[in-house]
Scaffold this motif. Structure first.
Motif, PDB file in Angstrom:
ATOM      1  N   ALA A  26       2.449  13.654  -8.140  1.00  0.00           N
ATOM      2  CA  ALA A  26       3.289  14.018  -6.936  1.00  0.00           C
ATOM      3  C   ALA A  26       4.519  13.459  -7.235  1.00  0.00           C
ATOM      4  O   ALA A  26       5.810  14.148  -6.916  1.00  0.00           O
ATOM      5  CB  ALA A  26       2.647  13.668  -5.760  1.00  0.00           C
ATOM      6  N   ASN A  29       6.849   1.289  -7.834  1.00  0.00           N
ATOM      7  CA  ASN A  29       5.722   1.490  -8.404  1.00  0.00           C
ATOM      8  C   ASN A  29       4.835   0.021  -8.597  1.00  0.00           C
ATOM      9  O   ASN A  29       5.426  -0.712  -9.304  1.00  0.00           O
ATOM     10  CB  ASN A  29       5.173   2.199  -9.579  1.00  0.00           C
ATOM     11  N   PHE A  48       6.753  -3.273  -7.154  1.00  0.00           N
ATOM     12  CA  PHE A  48       6.572  -3.626  -5.569  1.00  0.00           C
ATOM     13  C   PHE A  48       7.215  -4.892  -5.113  1.00  0.00           C
ATOM     14  O   PHE A  48       7.649  -4.930  -3.994  1.00  0.00           O
ATOM     15  CB  PHE A  48       5.110  -3.369  -5.274  1.00  0.00           C
ATOM     16  N   ALA A  89       4.189   6.537  -8.894  1.00  0.00           N
ATOM     17  CA  ALA A  89       4.695   7.087 -10.099  1.00  0.00           C
ATOM     18  C   ALA A  89       3.783   8.226 -10.714  1.00  0.00           C
ATOM     19  O   ALA A  89       3.780   8.265 -12.131  1.00  0.00           O
ATOM     20  CB  ALA A  89       5.122   6.150 -11.038  1.00  0.00           C
TER      21      ALA A  89
HETATM   22  P1  ATR Z   1      -0.922  11.953  -7.817  1.00  0.00           P
HETATM   23  O1  ATR Z   1      -1.140  12.828  -8.934  1.00  0.00           O
HETATM   24  O2  ATR Z   1      -1.482  12.218  -6.375  1.00  0.00           O
HETATM   25  O3  ATR Z   1       0.428  11.320  -7.580  1.00  0.00           O
HETATM   26  P2  ATR Z   1      -1.984   9.663  -9.020  1.00  0.00           P
HETATM   27  O4  ATR Z   1      -1.284  10.278 -10.299  1.00  0.00           O
HETATM   28  O5  ATR Z   1      -3.303   8.834  -9.146  1.00  0.00           O
HETATM   29  O6  ATR Z   1      -1.957  10.616  -7.895  1.00  0.00           O
HETATM   30  O7  ATR Z   1      -0.704   8.508  -8.772  1.00  0.00           O
HETATM   31  C1  ATR Z   1      -1.028   7.612  -7.560  1.00  0.00           C
HETATM   32  C2  ATR Z   1       0.045   6.611  -7.407  1.00  0.00           C
HETATM   33  O8  ATR Z   1      -0.132   5.944  -6.034  1.00  0.00           O
HETATM   34  C3  ATR Z   1       0.330   5.848  -8.269  1.00  0.00           C
HETATM   35  O9  ATR Z   1       1.690   5.498  -8.373  1.00  0.00           O
HETATM   36  C4  ATR Z   1      -0.435   4.324  -7.863  1.00  0.00           C
HETATM   37  O10 ATR Z   1       0.001   3.176  -8.380  1.00  0.00           O
HETATM   38  P3  ATR Z   1      -0.265   2.720  -9.797  1.00  0.00           P
HETATM   39  O11 ATR Z   1       0.396   3.530 -10.906  1.00  0.00           O
HETATM   40  O12 ATR Z   1       0.056   1.412  -9.696  1.00  0.00           O
HETATM   41  O13 ATR Z   1      -1.756   3.048  -9.787  1.00  0.00           O
HETATM   42  C5  ATR Z   1      -0.016   4.401  -6.162  1.00  0.00           C
HETATM   43  N1  ATR Z   1      -1.151   3.726  -5.722  1.00  0.00           N
HETATM   44  C6  ATR Z   1      -2.417   4.030  -5.422  1.00  0.00           C
HETATM   45  N2  ATR Z   1      -3.218   3.011  -4.599  1.00  0.00           N
HETATM   46  C7  ATR Z   1      -2.246   2.358  -4.393  1.00  0.00           C
HETATM   47  C8  ATR Z   1      -2.350   0.933  -3.846  1.00  0.00           C
HETATM   48  N3  ATR Z   1      -3.223   0.625  -3.354  1.00  0.00           N
HETATM   49  N4  ATR Z   1      -1.004   0.120  -3.745  1.00  0.00           N
HETATM   50  C9  ATR Z   1       0.009   0.495  -4.308  1.00  0.00           C
HETATM   51  N5  ATR Z   1       0.072   1.657  -5.125  1.00  0.00           N
HETATM   52  C10 ATR Z   1      -0.950   2.756  -5.102  1.00  0.00           C
END
Ligand code: ATR
Length: 285
Positions: free
Chosen positions: A138, A158, A180, A135
């Motif tokens: 991207a 998410n 999740f 979320a």
């Molecule tokens: P971007 O702009 O590239 O989309 P971001 O805004 O940092 O990057 O978003 C990263 C996404 O990856 C988020 O949905 C994040 O989940 P959270 O909102 O719970 O933080 C998800 N994400 C990153 N690492 C994760 C992990 N180890 N397990 C599950 N989701 C993850």
């Protein structure tokens, strides 16, 4: 004589960190192929120096730039004129000047859509249930793209449910959210699944989902492109599902910027793709 006349227009990709960016390789390939005088660089801009970079960009000889993490929201705020898509996401990845005004667009949406149009024609006829994992920024671009293609149902899954809810509320279409923990319900009969998280990227844990309940003709895609075929895509493919990798999104999002800065619309060719694929393989043997 000014640099613009002797060396041609100059653009760049800017963000922090930036050393890993493959955008210079893409744009300099097109400049050479189309025999256009010009150059495309990399400029490292932590968020505290980014506004100053934008203010002085034109005097430093840049006709515009691509903007990447963590400055896309700032780029949007600093622009004078914004496209509807940039307004929708309140984030911009492409800046250029027109009549002295700084314009901003978000071409990640176009990158996402055109990659699938090219690699899986007709994919948007199968959007009965589209599931987006993640979320962040991207994911927002992809939700917008799926709304533009009139997806019947969108579910955002998410880790942090609150962020999924916030994202869903920004769109008028009714969008469901799941944590999740409930991912198997979200994936049940899904016809389209996209990973927008960093899970599966080199050095990160894999995205390991049970895909046994998804529709048998589902299309599965990922925005991660290092490695090119993530373990998530590999698993989907082994189950007989159609897959599209994320590299094409990077290539297609670059097209509009090049056209603004250098005056010709470039094509995403097989040769360009092979060149970037080879570079990914070299960096990640
Ligand atoms: P971007 O702009 O590239 O989309 P971001 O805004 O940092 O990057 O978003 C990263 C996404 O990856 C988020 O949905 C994040 O989940 P959270 O909102 O719970 O933080 C998800 N994400 C990153 N690492 C994760 C992990 N180890 N397990 C599950 N989701 C993850």
């Amino acid at each position: 004589m000014s640099d613009l006349l002797t060396k041609g227009p100059r653009a760049c990709v800017t963000g922090h960190p930036i050393a890993h960016s493959r955008s210079p390789m893409i744009h300099n390939y097109w400049l050479k192929l189309l025999n256009i005088k010009g150059h495309y660089d990399r400029v490292d801009t932590p968020p505290d120096v980014f506004p100053e970079f934008i203010r002085t960009m034109a005097t430093r000889g840049f006709v515009g730039c691509n903007v990447t993490l963590p400055n896309k929201e700032l780029a949007y705020q600093l622009a004078d004129v914004k496209t509807e898509r940039a307004d929708k996401l309140r984030a911009a990845n492409t800046l250029w000047y027109e009549k002295g005004k700084l314009h901003a667009d978000n071409t990640d949406i176009e990158g996402f859509l055109f990659n699938l149009d090219e690699k899986a024609p007709g994919w948007d006829q199968k959007l009965d249930k589209a599931v987006i994992i993640g979320a962040g920024g991207a994911a927002a671009a992809i939700v917008q793209g799926l709304c533009e293609r009139r997806a019947s149902k969108i579910v955002i899954v998410n880790r942090t449910i609150g962020k999924a809810e916030q994202l869903a509320q920004r769109f008028s279409a009714s969008i469901e959210t799941q944590s999740f923990d409930n991912i198997s319900a979200a994936l049940d009969q899904a016809t389209f699944i996209v990973n927008t998280t960093s899970l599966g990227m080199k050095g990160q844990p894999p995205l390991d989902l049970d895909l046994s309940r998804v529709s048998h003709n589902a299309l599965v895609t990922d925005i991660v492109y290092v490695p090119l075929i993530t373990s998530f895509l590999n698993k989907a493919q082994n189950q007989g599902l159609s897959i599209v990798d994320g590299l094409g999104m990077l290539l297609h999002q670059a097209v509009p910027g090049f056209e603004h800065w250098f005056g010709q619309r470039p094509r995403v060719t097989a040769e360009l793709r092979e060149m970037i694929e080879a570079d990914i393989m070299r960096a990640n043997p």
